[in-house]
Design an enzyme around this catalytic site. Sequence first.
Site, PDB file in Angstrom:
ATOM      1  N   ARG A   1       3.004   5.136   6.362  1.00 32.21           N
ATOM      2  CA  ARG A   1       3.545   4.473   7.557  1.00 32.21           C
ATOM      3  C   ARG A   1       4.063   3.071   7.269  1.00 32.21           C
ATOM      4  NH1 ARG A   1      -2.055   5.128  10.524  1.00 32.21           N
ATOM      5  NH2 ARG A   1      -2.585   4.384   8.440  1.00 32.21           N
TER       6      ARG A   1
ATOM      7  N   HIS B   1      -1.921  -3.979   5.146  1.00 33.13           N
ATOM      8  CA  HIS B   1      -1.657  -3.512   6.513  1.00 33.13           C
ATOM      9  C   HIS B   1      -2.965  -3.216   7.228  1.00 33.13           C
ATOM     10  CE1 HIS B   1      -2.415   0.902   5.908  1.00 33.13           C
ATOM     11  NE2 HIS B   1      -2.271   0.530   4.658  1.00 33.13           N
TER      12      HIS B   1
ATOM     13  N   CYS C   1      -5.715   0.080   7.089  1.00 32.36           N
ATOM     14  CA  CYS C   1      -5.624   0.569   5.714  1.00 32.36           C
ATOM     15  C   CYS C   1      -6.832   1.452   5.379  1.00 32.36           C
ATOM     16  CB  CYS C   1      -5.550  -0.605   4.740  1.00 32.36           C
ATOM     17  SG  CYS C   1      -5.320  -0.079   3.025  1.00 32.36           S
TER      18      CYS C   1
ATOM     19  N   CYS D   1       0.842  -1.203   0.000  1.00 31.13           N
ATOM     20  CA  CYS D   1       0.000   0.000   0.000  1.00 31.13           C
ATOM     21  C   CYS D   1       0.876   1.252   0.000  1.00 31.13           C
ATOM     22  CB  CYS D   1      -0.911  -0.007   1.232  1.00 31.13           C
ATOM     23  SG  CYS D   1      -2.070   1.393   1.291  1.00 31.13           S
TER      24      CYS D   1
ATOM     25  N   ASP E   1       0.403   3.756   1.826  1.00 32.18           N
ATOM     26  CA  ASP E   1       0.360   4.375   3.150  1.00 32.18           C
ATOM     27  C   ASP E   1       1.759   4.790   3.617  1.00 32.18           C
ATOM     28  OD1 ASP E   1       0.291   4.572   6.126  1.00 32.18           O
ATOM     29  OD2 ASP E   1      -1.812   4.046   5.826  1.00 32.18           O
TER      30      ASP E   1
HETATM   31 CO    CO Z   1      -3.381   1.172   3.065  1.00 27.99          CO
END
Ligand code: CO
Length: 208
Positions: A45, A97, A100, A41, A43
């Site tokens: 993090r 994750h 998400c 992803c 993301d």
């Molecule tokens: Co995500």
Amino acid sequence: MNLDKIFENNRDWIAAKQNGNEDFFSNLAKGQSPAMLYIGCCDSRVTAEAMMGMKPGEAFVHRNIANMVSNLDLGVMSTINYAIEHLKVEHVVVCGHYGCGGVKAAMQCADLGILNPWLREVRDVFRLHKNELDAVPDEEARYRRLVELNVQEQCLNVLKTVEAQRARRDRNLQVHGWVFDIGTGRLKDLDIDVDGLLEEISEVYHVA
Ligand code: CO
């Protein structure tokens, strides 16, 4: 955000990499032969290499919202093609994750514009596993389970490609589904039964 700081960081990073290894970058420039294709992803993090402790050159990385392997996405499909056929990676990892935002959005009723068709595929995963998900009473647990099932379905989408089927047959390519837990930093192998899944769908999706 101070962008000057980034260039300063970059200079520090170069110095650290060259410390005791002057040829680090000239060696890196010679070429790549990563053993892994990582699909994760976007993301901020979930930092692919950092959380896996991998160095430059070790992972071929593709990231998009909710780590999707969408058949009509030329980006992910050409990445898979290049990684398997040309780089000859040994492993393909789909890494989701918990927490998400893409998966969360797909569980809600809202018009998100261009995100609608993208997240529709996560909704399709929900529909495919609706009986299992409806039986999970706790909403947070259901959300976490959908993250895992989405990873499983995207692994299946990798296995539906001719590249993956050929490489599994000819050189035992491995496909793995993992989940990263932002709250603990832990990476978890979902131990997806790839052979079992493939057997279930091979009649329909066999192309190689
Ligand atoms: Co995500």
